[in-house]
Scaffold this motif. Structure first.
Motif, PDB file in Angstrom:
ATOM      1  N   VAL A  70      -2.024 -20.789  28.596  1.00  7.27           N
ATOM      2  CA  VAL A  70      -1.357 -19.623  28.013  1.00  7.27           C
ATOM      3  C   VAL A  70       0.048 -19.993  27.546  1.00  7.27           C
ATOM      4  O   VAL A  70       0.466 -19.629  26.440  1.00  7.27           O
ATOM      5  N   ALA A  71       0.779 -20.717  28.375  1.00  7.23           N
ATOM      6  CA  ALA A  71       2.141 -21.122  27.995  1.00  7.23           C
ATOM      7  C   ALA A  71       2.115 -21.985  26.744  1.00  7.23           C
ATOM      8  O   ALA A  71       2.965 -21.833  25.851  1.00  7.23           O
ATOM      9  N   ALA A  72       1.132 -22.874  26.636  1.00  6.52           N
ATOM     10  CA  ALA A  72       1.015 -23.723  25.452  1.00  6.52           C
ATOM     11  C   ALA A  72       0.700 -22.886  24.219  1.00  6.52           C
ATOM     12  O   ALA A  72       1.225 -23.130  23.124  1.00  6.52           O
ATOM     13  N   LYS A  73      -0.165 -21.880  24.389  1.00  7.91           N
ATOM     14  CA  LYS A  73      -0.503 -21.003  23.268  1.00  7.91           C
ATOM     15  C   LYS A  73       0.706 -20.214  22.802  1.00  7.91           C
ATOM     16  O   LYS A  73       0.948 -20.048  21.597  1.00  7.91           O
ATOM     17  N   TYR A  78       4.068 -18.485  18.895  1.00 11.37           N
ATOM     18  CA  TYR A  78       5.255 -17.630  18.841  1.00 11.37           C
ATOM     19  C   TYR A  78       6.561 -18.383  19.024  1.00 11.37           C
ATOM     20  O   TYR A  78       7.633 -17.776  19.014  1.00 11.37           O
ATOM     21  N   GLY A  79       6.468 -19.705  19.205  1.00  9.66           N
ATOM     22  CA  GLY A  79       7.677 -20.508  19.270  1.00  9.66           C
ATOM     23  C   GLY A  79       8.524 -20.287  20.493  1.00  9.66           C
ATOM     24  O   GLY A  79       9.714 -20.617  20.489  1.00  9.66           O
ATOM     25  N   ARG A  80       7.943 -19.765  21.551  1.00  7.01           N
ATOM     26  CA  ARG A  80       8.714 -19.534  22.772  1.00  7.01           C
ATOM     27  C   ARG A  80       8.218 -20.443  23.880  1.00  7.01           C
ATOM     28  O   ARG A  80       7.010 -20.483  24.173  1.00  7.01           O
ATOM     29  N   ALA A  81       9.130 -21.137  24.507  1.00  7.68           N
ATOM     30  CA  ALA A  81       8.800 -21.957  25.666  1.00  7.68           C
ATOM     31  C   ALA A  81       8.901 -21.086  26.908  1.00  7.68           C
ATOM     32  O   ALA A  81       9.988 -20.618  27.266  1.00  7.68           O
ATOM     33  N   VAL A  82       7.756 -20.816  27.544  1.00  4.63           N
ATOM     34  CA  VAL A  82       7.755 -20.016  28.767  1.00  4.63           C
ATOM     35  C   VAL A  82       7.247 -20.871  29.921  1.00  4.63           C
ATOM     36  O   VAL A  82       6.469 -21.805  29.728  1.00  4.63           O
ATOM     37  N   SER A  83       7.681 -20.530  31.098  1.00  9.80           N
ATOM     38  CA  SER A  83       7.262 -21.248  32.295  1.00  9.80           C
ATOM     39  C   SER A  83       5.913 -20.732  32.758  1.00  9.80           C
ATOM     40  O   SER A  83       5.751 -19.527  33.022  1.00  9.80           O
ATOM     41  N   ALA A  84       4.942 -21.644  32.885  1.00 14.32           N
ATOM     42  CA  ALA A  84       3.635 -21.259  33.408  1.00 14.32           C
ATOM     43  C   ALA A  84       3.743 -20.769  34.842  1.00 14.32           C
ATOM     44  O   ALA A  84       2.933 -19.948  35.297  1.00 14.32           O
ATOM     45  N   GLU A  87       6.610 -17.186  34.471  1.00 17.38           N
ATOM     46  CA  GLU A  87       6.565 -16.175  33.408  1.00 17.38           C
ATOM     47  C   GLU A  87       5.152 -15.784  32.983  1.00 17.38           C
ATOM     48  O   GLU A  87       5.004 -14.866  32.167  1.00 17.38           O
ATOM     49  N   VAL A  88       4.124 -16.438  33.494  1.00 18.81           N
ATOM     50  CA  VAL A  88       2.744 -16.131  33.110  1.00 18.81           C
ATOM     51  C   VAL A  88       1.973 -15.700  34.358  1.00 18.81           C
ATOM     52  O   VAL A  88       1.957 -16.417  35.366  1.00 18.81           O
ATOM     53  N   THR A  89       1.333 -14.540  34.272  1.00 17.96           N
ATOM     54  CA  THR A  89       0.520 -14.033  35.376  1.00 17.96           C
ATOM     55  C   THR A  89      -0.855 -13.652  34.841  1.00 17.96           C
ATOM     56  O   THR A  89      -0.965 -12.866  33.892  1.00 17.96           O
ATOM     57  N   ILE A  90      -1.907 -14.206  35.436  1.00 23.07           N
ATOM     58  CA  ILE A  90      -3.280 -13.875  35.058  1.00 23.07           C
ATOM     59  C   ILE A  90      -3.705 -12.639  35.842  1.00 23.07           C
ATOM     60  O   ILE A  90      -3.487 -12.564  37.062  1.00 23.07           O
ATOM     61  N   THR A  91      -4.313 -11.688  35.153  1.00 22.36           N
ATOM     62  CA  THR A  91      -4.687 -10.428  35.791  1.00 22.36           C
ATOM     63  C   THR A  91      -6.156 -10.106  35.535  1.00 22.36           C
ATOM     64  O   THR A  91      -6.734 -10.577  34.562  1.00 22.36           O
ATOM     65  N   PRO A  92      -6.773  -9.299  36.410  1.00 22.43           N
ATOM     66  CA  PRO A  92      -8.152  -8.860  36.161  1.00 22.43           C
ATOM     67  C   PRO A  92      -8.178  -7.738  35.121  1.00 22.43           C
ATOM     68  O   PRO A  92      -8.391  -6.575  35.427  1.00 22.43           O
ATOM     69  N   THR A 239     -10.534  -9.935  32.122  1.00 22.12           N
ATOM     70  CA  THR A 239      -9.515 -10.933  32.437  1.00 22.12           C
ATOM     71  C   THR A 239      -8.440 -10.907  31.366  1.00 22.12           C
ATOM     72  O   THR A 239      -8.745 -10.983  30.175  1.00 22.12           O
ATOM     73  N   GLY A 240      -7.203 -10.752  31.789  1.00 21.07           N
ATOM     74  CA  GLY A 240      -6.075 -10.705  30.862  1.00 21.07           C
ATOM     75  C   GLY A 240      -4.880 -11.416  31.447  1.00 21.07           C
ATOM     76  O   GLY A 240      -4.997 -12.137  32.453  1.00 21.07           O
ATOM     77  N   TYR A 241      -3.723 -11.205  30.840  1.00 23.38           N
ATOM     78  CA  TYR A 241      -2.515 -11.834  31.372  1.00 23.38           C
ATOM     79  C   TYR A 241      -1.277 -11.118  30.879  1.00 23.38           C
ATOM     80  O   TYR A 241      -1.312 -10.352  29.913  1.00 23.38           O
ATOM     81  N   VAL A 242      -0.189 -11.374  31.596  1.00 27.15           N
ATOM     82  CA  VAL A 242       1.123 -10.833  31.249  1.00 27.15           C
ATOM     83  C   VAL A 242       2.097 -11.993  31.124  1.00 27.15           C
ATOM     84  O   VAL A 242       2.123 -12.881  31.984  1.00 27.15           O
TER      85      VAL A 242
END
Length: 382
Positions: A70-73, A78-84, A87-92, A239-242
């Motif tokens: 997700v962080a790579a995507k 979107y050109g944003r470097a986020v921390s896996a 900053e990324v949470t996988i949700t049901p 399955t989604g994410y924030v």
């Protein structure tokens, strides 16, 4: 006697219309799900991970391999470097993600601005947090943001604004200029943002999705919600994410861990594998769904429905005024299902107070070509 915490909530229109379609044998273009298979490699990966024993709890925040994808995507699109990690949470599911984001920051007495027509899960989630939705109608006929009404809706109690692009049910997209305007509107205020972007890769006619993830000022106060189910044709996987800044992610995770703790483990492994092996899927998705939109719309040109082609999502709105102006959209959806064998969703259900004489219904075109042709034939015969 039980005093309901959600006294105005009943069975959703999506469930009701799907049930009605099944009862009468109608083609179901109401609820938003594909009638075709997910990529074979993705389905095969699930079986492989189940057989490999990946059947116990995943980490609360999601499998590291999937969060990294997700962080790579996010960086690629979107050109944003986020921390896996932070900053990324996988949700049901995206609905759970939205619920947790609202519960994380909305307090009793707070107000949350929603733009009508809006998805039906927003308001119950706000009410369960003790807040109140302030409904701001989008301007018709183009479903654009009425900025004066937005300004008028702001108050010292405003805690959150929920936006949705590509927009369900209209398919309209939010522009960069509109995000800039939103940033200016809430600058200096203690207001958070939920950006529902579950249809982010279903954007047509060569237009690029404008994400809050690419907007520095808004991202600092945002929960950006996405859906693997919509992107990979697996809505039943829920399955989604924030993606959110570390401080907001930390608050969301406090809620998430007590709502569902974690998503389904083998599905997360399969998604991580597929994303790594098939990055072309995301690039091909707009063309895949645009072809379905164009087929469906081309077939409806000879009908008595009027429409503007959807700019995004897998939904198409049509105006039925020339056919049955005597029916409201709920009655029209039932009439279409009973009498003509095609189920739709009435747009009025997405409003607190629908506009007078609204004559719009929503069809889902995430269907096989055969399904779309059969449905269009029935609709053109009206």
């Amino acid at each position: 006697m039980i005093t309901s915490k959600l006294p105005n909530v009943g069975t959703t229109i999506f469930t009701r219309m799907s049930q009605l379609a099944a009862e009468v044998g109608a083609i179901n273009l109401s609820q938003g799900f594909p009638d075709f298979s997910a990529p074979a490699a993705l389905c095969e990966a699930v079986g492989q991970h189940i057989a490999a024993g990946h059947n116990q709890y995943a980490p609360m925040t999601g499998l590291p391999a999937l969060r990294e994808q997700v962080a790579a995507k996010v960086a690629t699109f979107y050109g944003r470097a986020v921390s896996a990690d932070t900053e990324v949470t996988i949700t049901p599911g995206a609905t759970e993600a939205i619920f947790c984001a609202i519960q994380a920051v909305v307090r009793a007495g707070d107000e949350v601005i929603v733009l009508d027509p809006c998805y039906d899960s927003y308001e119950p989630s706000v009410e369960l947090a003790g807040g109140r939705c302030v409904h701001v109608p989008l301007a018709l006929p183009g479903f654009s943001i009425d900025w004066q009404r937005m300004r008028d809706a702001l108050s010292p109690r405003t805690r959150m604004i929920i936006i949705n692009s590509p927009h369900n049910p209209s398919g309209v997209l939010i522009s960069l200029a509109e995000l800039d305007q939103l940033a200016e509107l809430i600058r200096g205020r203690d207001i958070y943002l939920v950006s529902d972007e579950v249809y982010e890769h279903l954007v047509f006619d060569g237009v690029r999705h404008v994400s809050v993830l690419a907007h520095d000022e808004l991202y600092d106060r945002a929960f950006v919600v996405s859906s693997f189910g919509k992107t990979y044709h697996v809505t039943g996987w829920k399955t989604g994410y924030v993606v959110a800044p570390p401080a907001l992610s930390a608050e969301l995770r406090k809620v998430h861990q007590y709502v569902n703790f974690c998503g389904v483990t083998p599905l997360q492994w399969a998604l991580a594998d597929f994303m790594a092996a098939h990055p072309e899927h995301l690039a091909e998705l707009p063309g895949f769904y645009q072809a379905k939109r164009d087929l469906f719309c081309d077939l409806l040109v000879g009908s008595r429905f009027s429409f503007t082609r959807s700019a995004g999502t897998y939904f198409q709105l049509v105006d039925y005024s020339a056919i049955r102006d005597d029916l409201d959209d709920v009655a029209m959806s039932e009439w279409l299902t009973h009498e003509h064998g095609v189920a739709a969703i009435p747009v009025s259900v997405f409003y607190q107070q629908p506009p007078k004489d609204l004559r719009l219904v929503r069809f889902c075109f995430a269907k096989r070509e055969e399904t779309l042709r059969q449905a269009a034939e029935k609709l053109c015969a009206i």
